[in-house]
Design a protein around this motif. Sequence first.
Motif, short mmCIF file in Angstrom:
data_model
loop_
_atom_site.label_atom_id
_atom_site.label_comp_id
_atom_site.label_asym_id
_atom_site.label_seq_id
_atom_site.Cartn_x
_atom_site.Cartn_y
_atom_site.Cartn_z
N ASP A 28 -13.05 -11.01 40.11
CA ASP A 28 -12.58 -12.50 39.59
C ASP A 28 -13.19 -13.61 40.31
O ASP A 28 -13.48 -13.51 41.72
CB ASP A 28 -11.03 -12.37 39.71
N LEU A 29 -13.15 -14.57 39.73
CA LEU A 29 -13.54 -16.06 40.13
C LEU A 29 -12.33 -16.89 40.02
O LEU A 29 -11.62 -16.86 38.87
CB LEU A 29 -14.86 -16.33 39.51
N ILE A 43 -17.11 -27.57 36.22
CA ILE A 43 -15.97 -26.77 37.04
C ILE A 43 -16.45 -26.09 37.99
O ILE A 43 -15.87 -26.10 39.24
CB ILE A 43 -15.49 -26.12 35.81
N GLY A 44 -17.63 -25.35 38.00
CA GLY A 44 -18.19 -24.50 39.19
C GLY A 44 -19.76 -24.17 38.54
O GLY A 44 -19.85 -23.81 37.02
N ASN A 45 -20.37 -23.59 39.40
CA ASN A 45 -21.68 -22.81 39.13
C ASN A 45 -21.33 -21.11 39.07
O ASN A 45 -21.40 -20.53 40.22
CB ASN A 45 -22.67 -23.20 39.99
N VAL A 46 -21.13 -20.66 38.07
CA VAL A 46 -20.85 -19.25 38.07
C VAL A 46 -21.94 -18.40 38.29
O VAL A 46 -21.79 -17.32 38.86
CB VAL A 46 -20.13 -18.83 36.52
N LYS A 104 -6.91 -18.23 31.62
CA LYS A 104 -7.75 -16.97 32.05
C LYS A 104 -9.06 -17.18 31.16
O LYS A 104 -8.79 -17.16 29.74
CB LYS A 104 -7.12 -15.94 31.85
N ILE A 105 -10.16 -16.83 31.47
CA ILE A 105 -11.34 -16.76 30.52
C ILE A 105 -12.31 -15.57 31.04
O ILE A 105 -12.23 -15.00 32.20
CB ILE A 105 -12.37 -18.05 30.61
N ASP A 106 -13.08 -14.97 30.05
CA ASP A 106 -13.81 -13.63 30.24
C ASP A 106 -15.44 -14.12 30.33
O ASP A 106 -15.72 -15.01 29.17
CB ASP A 106 -13.78 -12.55 29.50
N LEU A 107 -16.16 -14.23 31.22
CA LEU A 107 -17.57 -14.29 31.30
C LEU A 107 -18.20 -13.07 31.07
O LEU A 107 -18.14 -12.18 31.82
CB LEU A 107 -18.04 -15.11 32.57
N ARG A 117 -14.06 -11.65 34.93
CA ARG A 117 -12.73 -12.48 34.61
C ARG A 117 -12.90 -13.74 35.61
O ARG A 117 -12.83 -13.63 36.91
CB ARG A 117 -11.31 -11.52 35.05
N ILE A 118 -12.41 -14.86 34.96
CA ILE A 118 -12.22 -16.37 35.65
C ILE A 118 -10.99 -16.75 35.51
O ILE A 118 -10.60 -16.88 34.50
CB ILE A 118 -13.31 -16.95 35.36
N SER A 119 -10.20 -17.32 36.69
CA SER A 119 -8.99 -17.75 36.66
C SER A 119 -9.30 -19.24 36.72
O SER A 119 -9.86 -19.62 37.63
CB SER A 119 -8.09 -17.35 37.68
#
Length: 248
Positions: A28-29, A43-46, A104-107, A117-119
């Motif tokens: 997760d991130l 928001i962030g650099n995935v 919650k999102i899914d990349l 999975r990203i919170s």
Amino acid sequence: MGDIGFSVLFPVFFSAAIFIIPPLVQGDLSYSFPEEMKRGSVIGNVAKDLGVDLNTFSSRKARVDIEGARKHYFDIRMSTGELITSDRIDRESICEKQPSCIMKIDLVLENPLELHRISLRVQDVNDNSPKFRQNLIEMEIRESADKGNRFSIEEAHDADIGQNDVQRYILQNNYNFGLAVDSNKVELVLEKNLDREKQRDVSLLLTAIDGGSPQKSGTVVIHVTVLDANDNAPSYSEWCLGVLLSIC
């Protein structure tokens, strides 16, 4: 003998299959960001945080899927690998008064297929003012009411939480009433006796203030009607008039 050979070899084949097939779901991130950010805010650099080569990030058709969301709040900027906002995010409409607001999102990445999975923790900002349910509160109090009597007032409500919620109340200076606040219970306190013969109505301004920066406030007018009590003896002229009327 054939059955024994199969039973011996099956764990070997099974272990090899687990080793060869890569897991689809990765670690997760987590990111935190304030609500009401402008569209396109980062928001962030995935790509960087996942260690994905930026040169192949676009070709792997990165996309985000949001659990249970009607709007498409987030998107991926392919050129940089950044997760950005694609719509206005209002914390109150998503999580109401819950102390913690997590989306919650899914990349999804293809070739090879990966699911991350990203919170996302949405932080509250002071974007709402305290509000009373009505603009005017009507009350009736007898002039014979004793000093120290308390009269409940409906408290103000704020859609924000924590420090951004209602923190204190201020009552306009006046001759008769003070204010008592305890655990969001708001009461007028009669500090000096009312006298209807001198003042039949009292108007008070009550202000609710939150703890945000900058602070926001809301007001309500309290209108008190002073009810008459039999606290005055008839005057001599009234007594004479009463005698005359009884004779007539």
